[in-house]
Each structure stands twice: as structure tokens, then as C-alpha cells.
Design a protein around this motif. Structure first.
Motif, PDB file in Angstrom:
ATOM      1  N   VAL A   1      41.634  46.381  43.237  1.00 32.33           N
ATOM      2  CA  VAL A   1      42.630  46.672  44.282  1.00 32.33           C
ATOM      3  C   VAL A   1      42.657  45.470  45.223  1.00 32.33           C
ATOM      4  CG1 VAL A   1      43.322  48.194  46.162  1.00 32.33           C
ATOM      5  CG2 VAL A   1      42.195  49.148  44.129  1.00 32.33           C
ATOM      6  N   VAL A   2      43.850  44.902  45.408  1.00 29.49           N
ATOM      7  CA  VAL A   2      44.003  43.724  46.271  1.00 29.49           C
ATOM      8  C   VAL A   2      44.994  44.045  47.388  1.00 29.49           C
ATOM      9  CG1 VAL A   2      44.806  41.321  46.354  1.00 29.49           C
ATOM     10  CG2 VAL A   2      43.352  42.087  44.475  1.00 29.49           C
ATOM     11  N   GLN A   3      44.610  43.680  48.604  1.00 29.29           N
ATOM     12  CA  GLN A   3      45.439  43.934  49.790  1.00 29.29           C
ATOM     13  C   GLN A   3      46.228  42.671  50.141  1.00 29.29           C
ATOM     14  OE1 GLN A   3      43.129  45.603  53.063  1.00 29.29           O
ATOM     15  NE2 GLN A   3      44.370  44.392  54.469  1.00 29.29           N
ATOM     16  N   ASP A   4      47.517  42.824  50.304  1.00 28.04           N
ATOM     17  CA  ASP A   4      48.419  41.734  50.738  1.00 28.04           C
ATOM     18  C   ASP A   4      48.272  40.459  49.893  1.00 28.04           C
ATOM     19  OD1 ASP A   4      49.348  43.417  52.718  1.00 28.04           O
ATOM     20  OD2 ASP A   4      47.796  42.784  54.140  1.00 28.04           O
ATOM     21  N   GLY A   5      47.967  40.632  48.618  1.00 29.55           N
ATOM     22  CA  GLY A   5      48.007  39.509  47.671  1.00 29.55           C
ATOM     23  C   GLY A   5      46.783  38.638  47.592  1.00 29.55           C
ATOM     24  N   THR A   6      45.883  38.718  48.577  1.00 29.26           N
ATOM     25  CA  THR A   6      44.735  37.802  48.541  1.00 29.26           C
ATOM     26  C   THR A   6      43.383  38.452  48.849  1.00 29.26           C
ATOM     27  OG1 THR A   6      45.237  37.186  50.822  1.00 29.26           O
ATOM     28  CG2 THR A   6      46.014  35.677  49.121  1.00 29.26           C
ATOM     29  N   CYS A   7      43.364  39.550  49.571  1.00 25.01           N
ATOM     30  CA  CYS A   7      42.095  40.142  50.018  1.00 25.01           C
ATOM     31  C   CYS A   7      41.633  41.198  49.009  1.00 25.01           C
ATOM     32  CB  CYS A   7      42.295  40.755  51.404  1.00 25.01           C
ATOM     33  SG  CYS A   7      40.833  41.574  51.999  1.00 25.01           S
ATOM     34  N   VAL A   8      40.519  40.938  48.344  1.00 30.22           N
ATOM     35  CA  VAL A   8      40.074  41.779  47.233  1.00 30.22           C
ATOM     36  C   VAL A   8      39.207  42.923  47.759  1.00 30.22           C
ATOM     37  CG1 VAL A   8      38.846  41.797  45.021  1.00 30.22           C
ATOM     38  CG2 VAL A   8      40.117  39.745  45.736  1.00 30.22           C
ATOM     39  N   LEU A   9      39.716  44.158  47.619  1.00 29.52           N
ATOM     40  CA  LEU A   9      38.964  45.325  48.086  1.00 29.52           C
ATOM     41  C   LEU A   9      37.980  45.803  47.025  1.00 29.52           C
ATOM     42  CD1 LEU A   9      41.689  47.462  49.913  1.00 29.52           C
ATOM     43  CD2 LEU A   9      40.359  45.527  50.748  1.00 29.52           C
ATOM     44  N   SER A  10      38.334  45.607  45.757  1.00 29.61           N
ATOM     45  CA  SER A  10      37.389  45.945  44.678  1.00 29.61           C
ATOM     46  C   SER A  10      37.713  45.083  43.471  1.00 29.61           C
ATOM     47  CB  SER A  10      37.495  47.424  44.314  1.00 29.61           C
ATOM     48  OG  SER A  10      38.767  47.706  43.773  1.00 29.61           O
ATOM     49  N   ASN A  11      36.680  44.795  42.692  1.00 25.84           N
ATOM     50  CA  ASN A  11      36.847  43.920  41.521  1.00 25.84           C
ATOM     51  C   ASN A  11      35.851  44.378  40.473  1.00 25.84           C
ATOM     52  OD1 ASN A  11      37.570  41.684  39.924  1.00 25.84           O
ATOM     53  ND2 ASN A  11      35.885  40.463  40.769  1.00 25.84           N
ATOM     54  N   VAL A  12      36.298  45.278  39.588  1.00 21.28           N
ATOM     55  CA  VAL A  12      35.391  45.872  38.607  1.00 21.28           C
ATOM     56  C   VAL A  12      35.680  45.266  37.232  1.00 21.28           C
ATOM     57  CG1 VAL A  12      34.663  48.034  37.510  1.00 21.28           C
ATOM     58  CG2 VAL A  12      35.275  47.992  39.945  1.00 21.28           C
ATOM     59  N   VAL A  13      34.651  44.752  36.584  1.00 22.07           N
ATOM     60  CA  VAL A  13      34.811  44.140  35.261  1.00 22.07           C
ATOM     61  C   VAL A  13      33.780  44.742  34.318  1.00 22.07           C
ATOM     62  CG1 VAL A  13      34.825  41.987  33.930  1.00 22.07           C
ATOM     63  CG2 VAL A  13      35.515  41.954  36.340  1.00 22.07           C
ATOM     64  N   ALA A  14      34.257  45.390  33.246  1.00 26.82           N
ATOM     65  CA  ALA A  14      33.332  45.877  32.213  1.00 26.82           C
ATOM     66  C   ALA A  14      33.292  44.815  31.126  1.00 26.82           C
ATOM     67  CB  ALA A  14      33.808  47.208  31.652  1.00 26.82           C
ATOM     68  N   SER A  15      32.173  44.119  31.047  1.00 27.75           N
ATOM     69  CA  SER A  15      32.065  43.033  30.075  1.00 27.75           C
ATOM     70  C   SER A  15      31.676  43.593  28.715  1.00 27.75           C
ATOM     71  CB  SER A  15      31.006  42.043  30.555  1.00 27.75           C
ATOM     72  OG  SER A  15      30.694  41.173  29.502  1.00 27.75           O
ATOM     73  N   GLN A  16      32.246  42.984  27.667  1.00 27.49           N
ATOM     74  CA  GLN A  16      31.889  43.396  26.307  1.00 27.49           C
ATOM     75  C   GLN A  16      30.988  42.363  25.644  1.00 27.49           C
ATOM     76  OE1 GLN A  16      35.453  44.047  24.037  1.00 27.49           O
ATOM     77  NE2 GLN A  16      36.401  45.341  25.583  1.00 27.49           N
ATOM     78  N   VAL A  17      30.437  41.452  26.453  1.00 31.41           N
ATOM     79  CA  VAL A  17      29.676  40.335  25.878  1.00 31.41           C
ATOM     80  C   VAL A  17      28.634  40.813  24.871  1.00 31.41           C
ATOM     81  CG1 VAL A  17      27.862  38.664  26.470  1.00 31.41           C
ATOM     82  CG2 VAL A  17      30.042  38.568  27.618  1.00 31.41           C
ATOM     83  N   LYS A  18      27.915  41.863  25.196  1.00 31.19           N
ATOM     84  CA  LYS A  18      26.835  42.340  24.315  1.00 31.19           C
ATOM     85  C   LYS A  18      27.367  42.759  22.942  1.00 31.19           C
ATOM     86  CE  LYS A  18      22.894  43.257  27.053  1.00 31.19           C
ATOM     87  NZ  LYS A  18      23.369  42.929  28.417  1.00 31.19           N
ATOM     88  N   LEU A  19      28.577  43.368  22.934  1.00 29.71           N
ATOM     89  CA  LEU A  19      29.147  43.837  21.667  1.00 29.71           C
ATOM     90  C   LEU A  19      29.520  42.676  20.752  1.00 29.71           C
ATOM     91  CD1 LEU A  19      31.592  46.621  22.943  1.00 29.71           C
ATOM     92  CD2 LEU A  19      29.385  46.925  21.821  1.00 29.71           C
ATOM     93  N   HIS A  20      29.957  41.550  21.360  1.00 28.69           N
ATOM     94  CA  HIS A  20      30.455  40.435  20.551  1.00 28.69           C
ATOM     95  C   HIS A  20      29.396  39.365  20.300  1.00 28.69           C
ATOM     96  CE1 HIS A  20      34.518  42.054  20.949  1.00 28.69           C
ATOM     97  NE2 HIS A  20      34.266  42.219  22.238  1.00 28.69           N
ATOM     98  N   GLN A  21      28.290  39.443  21.075  1.00 28.68           N
ATOM     99  CA  GLN A  21      27.262  38.398  21.031  1.00 28.68           C
ATOM    100  C   GLN A  21      26.753  38.145  19.612  1.00 28.68           C
ATOM    101  OE1 GLN A  21      24.322  39.283  24.016  1.00 28.68           O
ATOM    102  NE2 GLN A  21      24.781  37.315  24.938  1.00 28.68           N
ATOM    103  N   VAL A  22      26.537  39.219  18.889  1.00 31.63           N
ATOM    104  CA  VAL A  22      25.970  39.089  17.545  1.00 31.63           C
ATOM    105  C   VAL A  22      26.921  38.313  16.621  1.00 31.63           C
ATOM    106  CG1 VAL A  22      26.720  41.453  17.106  1.00 31.63           C
ATOM    107  CG2 VAL A  22      25.094  40.416  15.554  1.00 31.63           C
ATOM    108  N   TYR A  23      28.234  38.359  16.896  1.00 32.24           N
ATOM    109  CA  TYR A  23      29.217  37.637  16.069  1.00 32.24           C
ATOM    110  C   TYR A  23      29.535  36.255  16.633  1.00 32.24           C
ATOM    111  CZ  TYR A  23      29.787  42.426  14.528  1.00 32.24           C
ATOM    112  OH  TYR A  23      29.542  43.697  14.069  1.00 32.24           O
ATOM    113  N   LYS A  24      28.968  35.908  17.783  1.00 26.77           N
ATOM    114  CA  LYS A  24      29.164  34.613  18.449  1.00 26.77           C
ATOM    115  C   LYS A  24      30.629  34.353  18.779  1.00 26.77           C
ATOM    116  CE  LYS A  24      24.822  32.856  17.282  1.00 26.77           C
ATOM    117  NZ  LYS A  24      23.855  32.414  18.207  1.00 26.77           N
ATOM    118  N   GLY A  25      31.389  35.409  18.982  1.00 30.80           N
ATOM    119  CA  GLY A  25      32.801  35.287  19.343  1.00 30.80           C
ATOM    120  C   GLY A  25      33.396  36.679  19.438  1.00 30.80           C
ATOM    121  N   VAL A  26      34.643  36.750  19.945  1.00 26.13           N
ATOM    122  CA  VAL A  26      35.274  38.060  20.153  1.00 26.13           C
ATOM    123  C   VAL A  26      35.837  38.604  18.839  1.00 26.13           C
ATOM    124  CG1 VAL A  26      37.145  39.256  21.364  1.00 26.13           C
ATOM    125  CG2 VAL A  26      35.832  37.465  22.526  1.00 26.13           C
ATOM    126  N   VAL A  27      35.491  39.851  18.498  1.00 25.85           N
ATOM    127  CA  VAL A  27      36.064  40.515  17.319  1.00 25.85           C
ATOM    128  C   VAL A  27      37.162  41.458  17.829  1.00 25.85           C
ATOM    129  CG1 VAL A  27      35.571  41.947  15.298  1.00 25.85           C
ATOM    130  CG2 VAL A  27      33.801  40.409  16.203  1.00 25.85           C
TER     131      VAL A  27
END
Ligand code: KG4
Ligand code: ZN
Length: 347
Positions: free
Chosen positions: A18-44
Motif C-alpha cells: 500500500v503506497v500513499q500519494d505515490g511515494t510513501c510506502v505504508l506496507s511492502n510484503v514480498v513472499a519470496s520463492q527463492v527456496k523453491l527454485h534454488q535447487v534448479y538454480k533458476g526460476v521454473v
């Protein structure tokens, strides 16, 4: 006060913000999938789209909760609609359309690469606003999927002036990490090992392409690292034979070759397009070596805060606000698109 909910699912991160007035970040949630793809050394791609389905609702709930607001308080919904993996894009775009329809709020389709450039304007709620970067600017987006130069006239008026003809620079980092048996993604670990290595130890090629060209090529550099580490075809050697210092030296020398090319292409772009600043975004803009070496450029250089370098939804919400302010509203028939929409300047 205007609140935009941003959704990002172009590749392997499911994100909402959620960003207020285009620049002020009220929340920034990222669910990373790095662990799922790590074994393949790239994104599947198939694994990525399945994970997006599982992540999207919890991520949306967390973004609203962290911002301390309800869906009713949101003014519009912005979603990364292009470019990306189609199965991944569809999850975010479908979620955004559903919310826009159910809540009767405007829907804004955002170009993910253009949003990487916009990320230099973002700051977390409770921290100081970023310094405004003067436009027009030369923009460089360097990530796992993209390496391209732009002339940025306005946040919503961007023209592509050069791009990689083969690998993206982040992709080269990830492949070099695989060659060295280092974990995926390769960028952060190579950046760290490079600090303990000698960047002059090995001379890897710096592809400049034709005179004045603003395009990039990283596949020759990657192959050169492969031959250095594993030996030339028919004369293979094991990477296990490298000492830690030799690995550090390969990382430092490879990183220096990447930085030299990126900086020299920016310099060329500055010669060809009138610009008051340089903006560097995308995952590789987190690189400490690159950040330390851009000061030789003739204009000030702006990087995003570290959290907004890699894929996130705050940059989508922020640019979404700018698009909405300029009347670029999408309709519910909007499709996800695998390719980008930034016009290309032809010489
Ligand atoms: O922007 P991003 O999250 O995803 C794409 O849009 O592609 O970028 C991910 C890329 C990966 O290739 C990763 O290795 C690279 O960014 N990266 C870095 C660093 N941190 C992430 N590359 C160099 N140095 C870093 N510190
Ligand atoms: Zn990205």
C-alpha cells in the motif's frame, strides 16, 4: 490522501503493497520463492505460478494489515501486467481485476520494468522522503530478466534506447554462481565474495558491440568465466580445484567486467541524450561494487533504497498512482502480457 494497493507477480516473487500519494510506502510484503527454485538454480515457471496461487491471498491480507487499513479505504488497484511469465502474471492480474470489480475501484495496469525506474522515489512511512531526481534522465534497469537503457522524460513517458542482445546482467550473475557452485540467486553472494577478491586477477572480456551502440551482450563474458573455471571443451577441469581466494578473484574480476560495461554504456547514453541525472533500478542495482563506482559519471546518480531494488509491489503501486493521475485507467478486459510496452527509439 490517495492510497493505492499494488500487486506484483511477474516472475518468482508474490508481492503486495500500500503506497500513499505515490511515494510513501505504508506496507511492502514480498513472499519470496527463492527456496523453491534454488535447487534448479533458476526460476521454473510452473512452480512459480503454483506458488503465486498459494501466496497471493496471505500476501494481500498482510499488506493491508501492515498498512493498518481496510480494502474500503483503498482508492485504486495497480498491478504489474507486463512483461513477465504468463502463468505468474495471470495470478496477480486476476486478483487485481477481481478486487477492482468487487470494490468498484479503478484498475491500473503497470509495466514492471518502468516501475523498476520509478522505485528511486519510494521511501518507507516514517522515514525521510527521497531527494527528487531531476528529469530528463538516463535510466538503466538491470535485473535477472532485463538489462536495458531508457531516456526518462517523465515517470510515465519513457523510451527504450538500448537493451541486451542476449543475457541480462543478473542472469549472468546467476549463471556464473552456478558455474562456481555458489547458491542461487548469484548476485548477492558474488557481490560479497568480490569484496575479498582482486578485480584485476583475470581479464574477462567487456563486450561494447559496435561504435556508439547502447546495446549490451553478457553471454561472451559468461562463457569466458565458464572456460576459466571448468576448462575449455576437451580439457575440462573441476571447479573444486579452485581455492577460496581463486573463487573470490573470479567473482571480483567478473563483477568488474559487468560494472565497466554498465558504466561505459551509461556514459555513451549521456553523450547521446540530454540528461540531468542517471537512475539505476532492478535487482543488480543493489550491487555494492556498482554503487561505489558510479561517481565518475558527469551527473548525479540515483539508486532505490535496497528493499526496492529487487521485485516488489511498492514500485507498482507508486507508478500506478502516477498513471492514474494522468488518466491512464485500464478496463476489466485488460490482459496480462508477456512482453513490455515501452516504446523503442530507433536510430
Ligand atoms: O529485479 P529482480 O528481483 O528480478 C527481475 O526482475 O529479474 O532481480 C533479480 C536479479 C537476480 O539475477 C540476482 O542475482 C540479482 O538481481 N541481484 C544482484 C544483487 N542482488 C540481486 N546482482 C548483483 N549484485 C547484487 N547485490
Ligand atoms: Zn524485476
Amino acid at each position: 490522501m490517495s492510497l493505492v494497493l499494488g500487486i506484483e507477480s511477474t516472475c518468482d516473487e508474490t508481492a503486495a503493497s500500500v503506497v500513499q500519494d505515490g511515494t510513501c510506502v505504508l506496507s511492502n510484503v514480498v513472499a519470496s520463492q527463492v527456496k523453491l527454485h534454488q535447487v534448479y538454480k533458476g526460476v521454473v515457471p510452473e512452480i512459480a505460478s503454483r506458488a503465486h496461487i498459494e501466496n497471493i491471498l496471505p500476501v494481500l491480507h498482510s499488506a493491508l494489515a501492515e498498512a493498518g487499513i481496510t480494502l474500503k479505504q483503498i482508492h485504486s488497484i495497480a498491478v504489474a501486467q507486463r512483461p513477465g511469465l504468463i502463468g505468474s502474471l495471470l495470478i496477480g492480474v486476476t486478483a487485481a481485476k477481481t478486487l477492482a470489480w468487487a470494490l468498484q475501484k479503478p484498475l491500473i495496469g503497470v509495466d514492471h520494468v518502468q516501475a523498476h525506474l520509478y522505485s528511486v522515489r519510494l521511501f518507507a512511512h516514517g522515514t525521510l522522503p527521497r531527494q527528487e531526481c531531476p528529469l530528463p534522465a538516463i535510466g538503466l534497469v538491470c535485473s535477472g530478466g532485463h538489462t536495458a537503457l531508457y531516456h526518462v522524460h517523465d515517470w510515465t513517458d519513457v523510451v527504450q534506447i538500448g537493451q541486451t542482445i542476449d543475457d541480462a546482467v543478473g542472469e549472468a550473475y546467476d549463471k556464473v554462481a552456478a558455474i562456481l557452485d555458489l547458491p542461487y540467486p548469484g548476485g548477492p553472494v558474488i557481490d560479497q565474495l568480490a569484496e575479498q577478491g582482486n578485480s584485476q586477477a583475470i581479464h574477462f572480456p567487456r563486450s561494447q558491440l559496435e561504435r556508439g551502440s547502447l546495446n549490451f551482450s553478457f553471454s561472451g563474458l559468461k562463457t569466458s568465466v565458464l572456460y576459466h573455471v571448468r576448462g575449455h571443451p576437451g580439457r575440462e577441469k573441476s571447479p573444486d580445484r579452485l581455492t577460496q581466494q581463486e573463487v573470490n578473484d573470479v567473482c571480483a574480476s567478473f563483477q568488474q567486467a559487468c560494472i565497466d560495461v554498465l558504466i561505459s554504456k551509461i556514459r555513451r547514453a549521456l553523450e547521446q541524450y540530454p540528461s540531468r541525472s542517471v537512475i539505476i533500478g532492478g535487482g543488480v542495482s543493489a550491487n555494492r561494487g556498482l554503487r561505489n563506482q558510479v561517481h565518475s559519471l558527469s551527473v548525479p546518480v540515483y539508486f532505490p533504497d535496497f528493499v526496492y531494488c529487487t521485485d516488489n509491489a511498492a514500485m507498482i503501486a507508486g507508478l500506478g498512482q502516477q498513471l492514474m493521475d494522468r488518466g491512464f485507467i485500464s478496463d476489466l478486459g485488460m490482459d496480462a502480457m508477456t512482453s513490455g510496452s515501452i516504446p523503442t527509439m530507433t536510430h
